[in-house]
Write a protein that holds these residues in place. Structure first.
Motif, PDB file in Angstrom:
ATOM      1  N   THR A  84       0.806  -1.223   0.000  1.00 40.43           N
ATOM      2  CA  THR A  84       0.000   0.000   0.000  1.00 40.43           C
ATOM      3  C   THR A  84       0.837   1.270   0.000  1.00 40.43           C
ATOM      4  O   THR A  84       0.282   2.362  -0.079  1.00 40.43           O
ATOM      5  CB  THR A  84      -0.904   0.036   1.246  1.00 40.43           C
ATOM      6  OG1 THR A  84      -0.070   0.015   2.411  1.00 40.43           O
ATOM      7  CG2 THR A  84      -1.850  -1.162   1.274  1.00 40.43           C
ATOM      8  N   SER A  85       2.156   1.122   0.137  1.00 39.29           N
ATOM      9  CA  SER A  85       3.073   2.270   0.243  1.00 39.29           C
ATOM     10  C   SER A  85       2.715   3.173   1.421  1.00 39.29           C
ATOM     11  O   SER A  85       2.796   4.396   1.331  1.00 39.29           O
ATOM     12  CB  SER A  85       3.074   3.086  -1.060  1.00 39.29           C
ATOM     13  OG  SER A  85       3.575   2.310  -2.131  1.00 39.29           O
ATOM     14  N   ARG A  86       2.361   2.544   2.553  1.00 43.57           N
ATOM     15  CA  ARG A  86       1.948   3.313   3.717  1.00 43.57           C
ATOM     16  C   ARG A  86       2.815   3.005   4.929  1.00 43.57           C
ATOM     17  O   ARG A  86       3.373   1.921   5.059  1.00 43.57           O
ATOM     18  CB  ARG A  86       0.502   2.978   4.101  1.00 43.57           C
ATOM     19  CG  ARG A  86      -0.523   3.148   3.014  1.00 43.57           C
ATOM     20  CD  ARG A  86      -1.932   2.934   3.529  1.00 43.57           C
ATOM     21  NE  ARG A  86      -2.111   1.671   4.255  1.00 43.57           N
ATOM     22  CZ  ARG A  86      -3.276   1.237   4.741  1.00 43.57           C
ATOM     23  NH1 ARG A  86      -4.372   1.972   4.582  1.00 43.57           N
ATOM     24  NH2 ARG A  86      -3.356   0.077   5.382  1.00 43.57           N
ATOM     25  N   VAL A  87       2.857   3.984   5.840  1.00 44.37           N
ATOM     26  CA  VAL A  87       3.321   3.771   7.208  1.00 44.37           C
ATOM     27  C   VAL A  87       2.079   3.828   8.088  1.00 44.37           C
ATOM     28  O   VAL A  87       1.328   4.814   8.044  1.00 44.37           O
ATOM     29  CB  VAL A  87       4.333   4.840   7.644  1.00 44.37           C
ATOM     30  CG1 VAL A  87       4.705   4.653   9.111  1.00 44.37           C
ATOM     31  CG2 VAL A  87       5.576   4.805   6.770  1.00 44.37           C
ATOM     32  N   THR A  88       1.848   2.782   8.873  1.00 43.04           N
ATOM     33  CA  THR A  88       0.632   2.721   9.669  1.00 43.04           C
ATOM     34  C   THR A  88       0.955   2.509  11.145  1.00 43.04           C
ATOM     35  O   THR A  88       2.030   2.069  11.513  1.00 43.04           O
ATOM     36  CB  THR A  88      -0.288   1.581   9.200  1.00 43.04           C
ATOM     37  OG1 THR A  88       0.392   0.332   9.351  1.00 43.04           O
ATOM     38  CG2 THR A  88      -0.695   1.778   7.757  1.00 43.04           C
ATOM     39  N   ARG A  89      -0.035   2.814  11.984  1.00 40.46           N
ATOM     40  CA  ARG A  89       0.077   2.633  13.422  1.00 40.46           C
ATOM     41  C   ARG A  89      -1.140   1.870  13.928  1.00 40.46           C
ATOM     42  O   ARG A  89      -2.286   2.228  13.599  1.00 40.46           O
ATOM     43  CB  ARG A  89       0.181   3.983  14.136  1.00 40.46           C
ATOM     44  CG  ARG A  89       0.335   3.876  15.658  1.00 40.46           C
ATOM     45  CD  ARG A  89       0.450   5.265  16.271  1.00 40.46           C
ATOM     46  NE  ARG A  89      -0.789   6.018  16.159  1.00 40.46           N
ATOM     47  CZ  ARG A  89      -0.868   7.347  16.016  1.00 40.46           C
ATOM     48  NH1 ARG A  89       0.234   8.062  15.979  1.00 40.46           N
ATOM     49  NH2 ARG A  89      -2.042   7.935  15.921  1.00 40.46           N
ATOM     50  N   ALA A  90      -0.922   0.838  14.720  1.00 42.75           N
ATOM     51  CA  ALA A  90      -2.012   0.088  15.324  1.00 42.75           C
ATOM     52  C   ALA A  90      -2.401   0.747  16.638  1.00 42.75           C
ATOM     53  O   ALA A  90      -1.571   0.912  17.524  1.00 42.75           O
ATOM     54  CB  ALA A  90      -1.596  -1.362  15.553  1.00 42.75           C
ATOM     55  N   GLU A  91      -3.668   1.118  16.768  1.00 44.78           N
ATOM     56  CA  GLU A  91      -4.155   1.767  17.977  1.00 44.78           C
ATOM     57  C   GLU A  91      -4.570   0.720  19.015  1.00 44.78           C
ATOM     58  O   GLU A  91      -4.794  -0.444  18.675  1.00 44.78           O
ATOM     59  CB  GLU A  91      -5.342   2.673  17.638  1.00 44.78           C
ATOM     60  CG  GLU A  91      -5.072   3.683  16.540  1.00 44.78           C
ATOM     61  CD  GLU A  91      -3.974   4.684  16.878  1.00 44.78           C
ATOM     62  OE1 GLU A  91      -3.593   4.773  18.062  1.00 44.78           O
ATOM     63  OE2 GLU A  91      -3.495   5.366  15.964  1.00 44.78           O
ATOM     64  N   PRO A  92      -4.686   1.111  20.280  1.00 44.47           N
ATOM     65  CA  PRO A  92      -5.053   0.147  21.328  1.00 44.47           C
ATOM     66  C   PRO A  92      -6.381  -0.566  21.065  1.00 44.47           C
ATOM     67  O   PRO A  92      -6.561  -1.709  21.501  1.00 44.47           O
ATOM     68  CB  PRO A  92      -5.128   1.013  22.585  1.00 44.47           C
ATOM     69  CG  PRO A  92      -4.182   2.143  22.321  1.00 44.47           C
ATOM     70  CD  PRO A  92      -4.329   2.428  20.853  1.00 44.47           C
TER      71      PRO A  92
END
Length: 290
Positions: A84-92
């Protein structure tokens, strides 16, 4: 030839095979308090988690061919997604926040590896490997360069810090975060930048090279608690002292893409090497991510 200091840093423990049968492992990250290890299997588009019991479970499926992972200063998982060409963050709560996907209105190439500064700013590399078969989804790049970026805490568009790489890959800070090391897989060397308090980079001279005829190239990179730098390279993991002198190579049975320090004492070196996950007990511990 190994420098005598190599034994004091790495030791002579044997390599332990923890799991196998993966497509291509990458992005190991150790949670220093919950004691689990997450790592990516890029071509199979899955992430796995090794529990404190040693059991390995599927953690995320699909992972969008995630590569590098890390934890931010609040313990949230950050991932670089090739597909996806993304930087992602997993939330709680399990939701996913996109931290970066474009620069200047064009899609990023394929974020690869990632680190977080003490103040919370995120730094990542953006080569084109995720736009190639096996490691990603074949598609043309929209950007004409391959760079290193910073994402500020306010979540604005990523800031391009350097764009003169062939294929930027692994990166890590010096102990005091006054310098940022970035390796270039294609050019087989490690560069060092001065890092200002505002997060800007200057310099960029070649700091060290990974030499050898065996398979492998610069990829994952970390420093230990004494400032020694570990970098994937030909034949395994190359270890350098804080001045850039090569001390020796940790030999691996498969090309090693990445690694991280783990276990209660942070002396367990977890290696993602092609189809398998390995562990080696070293003498100098690594650093906690938060």
């Amino acid at each position: 030839m190994r420098d005598p200091r190599f034994a004091d840093i790495v030791g002579d423990a044997g390599l332990e095979t923890l799991a196998g049968g993966f497509g291509f492992t990458e992005g190991p990250v150790w949670h220093p308090y919950e004691k689990w290890l997450v790592f990516s299997d890029i071509p199979n588009s899955r992430m796995h988690r090794r529990l404190p019991s040693g059991e390995i479970e599927v953690f995320r499926d699909p992972s969008h061919k995630a590569n590098g992972n890390t934890l931010d200063r609040r313990g949230r998982l950050l991932s670089c997604e090739h597909a996806t060409s993304r930087v992602t963050r997993a939330e709680p709560d399990g939701t996913v926040t996109v931290l970066a996907s474009h620069y200047g209105g064009k899609a990023l190439n394929s974020p690869n590896d990632i680190v977080v500064a003490t103040g919370g700013a995120v730094y990542f590399t953006d080569p084109t490997y995720g736009r190639q078969p096996f490691f990603g989804v074949p598609r043309e790049a929209e950007l004409a360069f391959r760079g290193v970026y910073r994402i500020d805490v306010d979540g604005a568009e990523p800031t391009l810090l350097a764009g003169d790489f062939a294929q930027p890959n692994g990166l890590c800070f010096s102990l005091d975060e006054s310098r940022l090391f970035v390796n270039d897989t294609e050019r087989r060397h490690i560069r060092v930048f001065s890092l200002s308090a505002s997060g800007e980079l200057t310099g960029g001279a070649v700091w060290a090279t990974t030499e050898g005829e065996a398979p492998g190239a610069p990829d994952g990179m970390k420093i230990d608690s004494c400032g020694n730098l570990y970098c994937s390279g030909p034949g395994g993991i190359h270890v350098f002292d804080p001045s850039g002198d090569g001390l020796g190579v940790i030999s691996t049975p498969e090309p090693c893409a990445n690694f991280t320090f783990g276990d209660e004492d942070l002396r367990g070196l977890y290696l993602t090497a092609s189809t398998s996950l390995y562990r080696l007990r070293v003498r100098v511990p690594g650093l906690r991510l938060f």
